[in-house]
Design a protein around this motif. Structure first.
Motif, PDB file in Angstrom:
ATOM      1  N   ASP A 185      -4.086   4.440   2.887  1.00  0.00           N
ATOM      2  CA  ASP A 185      -2.791   3.970   3.364  1.00  0.00           C
ATOM      3  C   ASP A 185      -1.971   3.322   2.261  1.00  0.00           C
ATOM      4  OD1 ASP A 185      -3.187   4.870   5.924  1.00  0.00           O
ATOM      5  OD2 ASP A 185      -3.899   2.946   6.687  1.00  0.00           O
ATOM      6  N   TYR A 241       2.634   3.530  -0.181  1.00  0.00           N
ATOM      7  CA  TYR A 241       2.081   3.149   1.124  1.00  0.00           C
ATOM      8  C   TYR A 241       2.487   4.162   2.183  1.00  0.00           C
ATOM      9  CZ  TYR A 241       6.707   0.956   1.510  1.00  0.00           C
ATOM     10  OH  TYR A 241       8.057   0.712   1.493  1.00  0.00           O
ATOM     11  N   ALA A 242       1.525   4.461   3.080  1.00  0.00           N
ATOM     12  CA  ALA A 242       1.741   5.440   4.143  1.00  0.00           C
ATOM     13  C   ALA A 242       1.621   4.782   5.506  1.00  0.00           C
ATOM     14  CB  ALA A 242       0.734   6.585   4.014  1.00  0.00           C
ATOM     15  N   THR A 243       1.879   3.505   5.553  1.00  0.00           N
ATOM     16  CA  THR A 243       1.860   2.736   6.796  1.00  0.00           C
ATOM     17  C   THR A 243       3.008   1.733   6.722  1.00  0.00           C
ATOM     18  OG1 THR A 243       0.473   1.394   8.251  1.00  0.00           O
ATOM     19  CG2 THR A 243       0.261   1.004   5.890  1.00  0.00           C
ATOM     20  N   ARG A 279       0.303  14.409   2.493  1.00  0.00           N
ATOM     21  CA  ARG A 279       0.661  13.115   3.076  1.00  0.00           C
ATOM     22  C   ARG A 279       1.959  12.593   2.475  1.00  0.00           C
ATOM     23  NH1 ARG A 279      -3.565   8.179   4.058  1.00  0.00           N
ATOM     24  NH2 ARG A 279      -2.373   7.279   5.757  1.00  0.00           N
ATOM     25  N   TYR A 292       4.326   9.451   1.429  1.00  0.00           N
ATOM     26  CA  TYR A 292       4.223   8.050   1.044  1.00  0.00           C
ATOM     27  C   TYR A 292       5.607   7.499   0.748  1.00  0.00           C
ATOM     28  CZ  TYR A 292      -0.816   8.444   0.349  1.00  0.00           C
ATOM     29  OH  TYR A 292      -2.164   8.622   0.531  1.00  0.00           O
ATOM     30  N   ALA A 334      -0.348  -4.847   7.132  1.00  0.00           N
ATOM     31  CA  ALA A 334       0.269  -3.703   7.804  1.00  0.00           C
ATOM     32  C   ALA A 334       0.773  -4.125   9.182  1.00  0.00           C
ATOM     33  CB  ALA A 334      -0.734  -2.563   7.943  1.00  0.00           C
ATOM     34  N   ARG A 338      -5.404  -6.197   9.968  1.00  0.00           N
ATOM     35  CA  ARG A 338      -4.549  -5.193   9.326  1.00  0.00           C
ATOM     36  C   ARG A 338      -4.215  -5.590   7.892  1.00  0.00           C
ATOM     37  NH1 ARG A 338      -3.959  -0.475  10.417  1.00  0.00           N
ATOM     38  NH2 ARG A 338      -1.718  -0.381  10.372  1.00  0.00           N
TER      39      ARG A 338
END
Length: 191
Positions: free
Chosen positions: A52, A78-80, A113, A115, A143, A156
Motif C-alpha cells: 500500500d 501510496y495506494a490507499t 496497480r 499509486y 491510513a 491502520r
C-alpha cells in the motif's frame, strides 16, 4: 481482598524507532513512580514487495565534487487513502541537506496497480571527500479507516523505509583556484 477498592492510572507510550540496532530507552518518571530502563533490539526493515505504501529516493549524480550541489529526490507512493503521515529524510554525516521547493503530487501506474505519489526535493552539499552515505528516507502514517476497522480494532498504521544511497565525493583538484567553488556557471549583477 474483598471489600478494598483502589484507583490507578495506566499510561501508554508508543515508540517508533528511527534506526535499527540496540537502543536504550531511559526510565520514565510519572509523579513519584518510575519505570525501569529498557533495551530494545530493532531489526532492519526487510525489503518487501510493493504494498500500500513505499518510498524511493535518487540523486542526480552519484560521483560529485566536494561542495557541489546535488539534487536528491524522495518519492512516497501510496495506494490507499492517508489520514496523516510524516515523510522524513535525515541529513547524512559530512553533508548539508536543505529542502527546496514545494511537494509535487501525481499519479503513476506500476505493474497492475495505481499509486498516488508525493515527490519532495532536497539540495545535498557534500562537505568532505570520500564515500557519502545518505540515510534511507522514512514514512510513518495512518491510513483511512475501512468499514469494519473500528469493529475489529484494526490498526491502520503505515510504515515504509526506502534504501540508503551512497555517493563518491571527489576532493578538489590540486590546481583548483582557492577558495574552491564548483559551479557550472556564475553570474553576478550589481544593483
Amino acid at each position: 481482598r474483598t471489600g478494598r477498592q483502589g484507583t490507578g492510572a495506566l499510561f501508554g507510550v508508543r515508540l517508533v524507532p528511527r534506526r535499527n540496532g540496540t537502543l536504550q530507552v531511559p526510565a520514565l518518571r510519572v509523579g513519584a513512580e518510575q519505570t525501569s530502563a529498557q533495551v530494545l533490539r530493532v531489526q532492519p526493515v526487510q525489503a518487501a514487495p510493493r504494498g500500500d505504501v513505499f518510498v524511493e529516493s535518487q540523486v542526480e549524480h552519484d560521483a560529485v565534487w566536494v561542495q557541489q550541489n546535488v539534487g536528491l529526490v524522495v518519492r512516497l507512493y501510496y495506494a490507499t487513502s492517508l489520514v496523516s503521515g510524516e515523510l522524513t529524510q535525515e541529513a547524512p554525516d559530512g553533508a548539508a541537506l536543505q529542502r527546496i521547493g514545494e511537494d509535487v503530487v501525481g499519479r503513476r501506474r506500476m505493474g497492475n496497480r495505481d499509486y498516488q505519489f508525493v515527490e519532495r526535493r532536497f539540495l545535498l552539499v557534500p562537505e568532505r571527500s570520500g564515500t557519502l552515505r545518505v540515510p534511507a528516507p522514512r514514512f510513518r502514517g495512518q491510513a483511512s479507516p475501512r468499514f469494519f476497522d473500528d469493529f475489529f480494532g484494526t490498526d491502520r498504521a503505515l510504515a515504509a523505509e526506502g534504501q540508503p544511497l551512497q555517493l563518491q565525493v571527489r576532493a578538489p583538484p590540486a590546481d583548483a583556484p582557492q577558495p574552491w567553488l564548483p559551479l557550472q556557471g556564475l553570474r553576478l549583477r550589481y544593483l
